[in-house]
Design an enzyme around this catalytic site. Structure first.
Site, PDB file in Angstrom:
ATOM      1  N   GLY A  93       5.478   3.323  -0.002  1.00 40.32           N
ATOM      2  CA  GLY A  93       6.058   4.198  -1.030  1.00 40.32           C
ATOM      3  C   GLY A  93       5.195   4.178  -2.276  1.00 40.32           C
ATOM      4  O   GLY A  93       3.998   3.917  -2.198  1.00 40.32           O
ATOM      5  N   SER A  98       0.852  -1.187   0.000  1.00 41.23           N
ATOM      6  CA  SER A  98       0.000   0.000   0.000  1.00 41.23           C
ATOM      7  C   SER A  98       0.888   1.238   0.000  1.00 41.23           C
ATOM      8  O   SER A  98       2.116   1.135   0.026  1.00 41.23           O
ATOM      9  CB  SER A  98      -0.873   0.007   1.249  1.00 41.23           C
ATOM     10  OG  SER A  98      -0.066   0.298   2.373  1.00 41.23           O
ATOM     11  N   LYS A  99       0.240   2.400   0.011  1.00 46.02           N
ATOM     12  CA  LYS A  99       0.971   3.668  -0.041  1.00 46.02           C
ATOM     13  C   LYS A  99       2.030   3.785   1.058  1.00 46.02           C
ATOM     14  O   LYS A  99       3.020   4.481   0.890  1.00 46.02           O
ATOM     15  CB  LYS A  99      -0.009   4.832   0.077  1.00 46.02           C
ATOM     16  CG  LYS A  99      -0.696   5.123  -1.237  1.00 46.02           C
ATOM     17  CD  LYS A  99      -1.240   6.545  -1.267  1.00 46.02           C
ATOM     18  CE  LYS A  99      -1.969   6.795  -2.568  1.00 46.02           C
ATOM     19  NZ  LYS A  99      -3.386   7.072  -2.391  1.00 46.02           N
ATOM     20  N   ARG A 100       1.774   3.119   2.170  1.00 47.46           N
ATOM     21  CA  ARG A 100       2.750   3.172   3.269  1.00 47.46           C
ATOM     22  C   ARG A 100       4.129   2.678   2.806  1.00 47.46           C
ATOM     23  O   ARG A 100       5.148   3.025   3.370  1.00 47.46           O
ATOM     24  CB  ARG A 100       2.306   2.266   4.423  1.00 47.46           C
ATOM     25  CG  ARG A 100       1.181   2.811   5.259  1.00 47.46           C
ATOM     26  CD  ARG A 100       0.915   1.929   6.457  1.00 47.46           C
ATOM     27  NE  ARG A 100       0.627   0.551   6.097  1.00 47.46           N
ATOM     28  CZ  ARG A 100       1.429  -0.469   6.344  1.00 47.46           C
ATOM     29  NH1 ARG A 100       2.575  -0.281   6.969  1.00 47.46           N
ATOM     30  NH2 ARG A 100       1.092  -1.689   5.967  1.00 47.46           N
TER      31      ARG A 100
END
Ligand code: GLU
Length: 465
Positions: free
Chosen positions: A243, A239-241
């Site tokens: 990067g 996920s966006k966490r």
């Protein structure tokens, strides 16, 4: 005929996981000489946008995924209505006038008892006429056969069984009249002749619901292949966490579509030939088989992707193609050059970078004359030896050509005639020509950058320092 599809919702940029789903589905169709359909699932008006749809198409095209047919669900509402009608007429569906508050109440009670929630079936006996007569908002629910266990053979996961009692009668049309995913996906896949539904494993719980609808409408049930999720380095869902996770990010950062395609393909699929990792799209089409998909999750490794991108840059792409891809990045950075010059640079320096945004930095000495000197470079250039070295180089450059060979000769002569250590010679020259103490070889720069520009840069140092 083999028909597969990719069915993204245009509610965000194309995620790496979805891109991989698209790739597998595309390869499967092409491998079997079948048809690949792109279907934009935009029934959710609030969350879908034209901008995301355009970006999706752009990213898919960029990756080299060509579709044979394109559909938009928002243009098919009449068709869905027709099939809702069929289900109502055959008794497989019924209107439900329960209010959101009532349903919330039911849900809470189930939660308190610690049992999985399913609709009570309160409206099961209501007819459409009755619902309409009441003048209340209503949803349409699918009548799920009680106690039935739905079993299907997943081409990746093997046999899967889910009890209908786990979910109960589910909504197929919302109270605002819009049909829901589980219903429209069946109508579309059936009418579009989809033989293989290839998608993320998060859709496994939806599959039994869909199978019930296929049956109720008398449609042939397709084969299902659910792909394992992609994990981040910490083994939680990518996920966006972790990067950058959208294809757009990688496209803009200067990754090659060929390398992205190749790398994503290896996330969860093992080619039959062990140890080999670089494959063209054509080769992948030839060898792709669903049976080689691993049923356990794959871990996304951006370093590996960078490495693979570097391999494509150094070994796979032709100079022409590379120059075509890279030119817009360099122009965007303000560099001015002729195409022939760029190709010459690439002939000598394609091993200096792994992505195009890195190339903008690493290839700077080939394109700019006003170099910016780092603190370390300044220290070298302020040294008395620097003046000696640079004047000597200028003197030697008055005559003859400049190339890698010649600059090495000059280095040797400087050592012999002036006693200048090679290390000082190269450091000084590098600092003058690039403003840095590391990077592409000075001999390579002298091989490519025209002599007058080299002289100009050296003269500048002599006036600045
Ligand atoms: N629109 C759904 C999604 O993006 C498609 C799922 C499917 O392939 O059936 O997850």
């Amino acid at each position: 005929m083999i028909v597969s599809r990719f069915a993204p919702s245009p509610t965000g940029y194309l995620h790496l996981g979805n891109a991989r789903t698209a790739i597998f589905s595309y390869l499967f169709a092409r491998h079997h000489g079948g048809k690949f359909i792109l279907r934009i699932e935009d029934t959710d008006k609030e969350r879908s946008s034209k901008e995301f749809e355009e970006m999706l198409l752009k990213d898919l095209e960029w990756l080299g995924i060509e579709w044979d047919e394109l559909y938009r669900q928002s243009e098919r509402f009449d068709i869905y209505r027709e099939y809702v009608q069929k289900l109502l007429e055959s008794g497989w569906a019924y209107p439900c006038i329960c209010t959101p508050e009532e349903l919330e109440e039911e849900r809470k009670r189930a939660e308190e008892k610690g049992i999985p929630y399913r609709y009570s079936g309160k409206c099961r006996h209501l007819t459409l006429e009755e619902a309409k007569r009441k003048g209340l908002p209503y949803t349409i629910r699918f009548r799920v056969p009680e106690g039935e266990v739905i079993t299907f053979e997943d081409l990746v996961k093997g046999p899967i069984s889910i009890s209908a009692d786990d979910f109960g009668d589910f909504v197929i049309v919302r109270s605002d009249g819009t049909p829901v995913y589980n219903f429209v996906v069946v109508v579309d896949d059936a009418l579009m002749g989809v033989s293989h539904v290839i998608r993320g494993e998060d859709h496994i719980p939806n599959t039994p619901k869909q199978i019930l609808i296929y049956r109720a409408l008398g449609f042939e049930i397709p084969k299902f292949a659910h792909l394992p999720v992609i994990l981040g380095p910490d083994r939680s869902k990518l996920s966006k966490r972790h990067g950058a996770v959208s294809v757009k990010n990688y496209r803009e950062e200067g990754f090659l579509p060929e390398a992205m395609f190749n790398y994503l393909c290896l996330l969860g699929w093992s080619p039959p030939e062990e140890g080999r990792e670089i494959y063209s799209k054509e080769e992948l089409i030839k060898i792709f088989d669903l049976k080689d998909i691993n049923s356990s999750p794959a871990v996304f490794d951006v370093q590996k992707l960078r490495w693979m991108n570097g391999v494509y840059i150094r070994e796979v792409l032709s100079i022409d193609k590379l120059a075509n891809y890279l030119a817009p990045f360099l122009r965007e950075a303000g560099y001015e050059f002729e195409e022939a010059y760029l190709k010459k640079v690439l002939e000598k320096a394609r091993d200096a970078f792994e992505t195009f945004s890195e190339a903008v930095e690493k290839l700077k000495p080939f394109f700019v004359d006003e170099v910016v000197y780092s603190e370390e470079a300044k220290a070298v250039l302020e040294n008395q030896t620097a003046v000696q070295v640079l004047n000597y180089v200028l003197l030697k450059l008055e005559e003859g050509e400049l190339n890698a060979q010649r600059i090495k000769e000059i280095a040797k002569l400087a050592q012999r005639e002036l006693g200048i250590k090679p290390k000082d010679f190269w450091h000084t020259l590098r600092a003058s020509l690039t403003g840095e103490l590391e990077g592409v070889g000075v001999d390579v720069i002298c091989d490519v950058v025209p002599k007058e520009r080299i002289i100009k840069r050296i003269r500048r140092v002599l006036t600045v320092f």
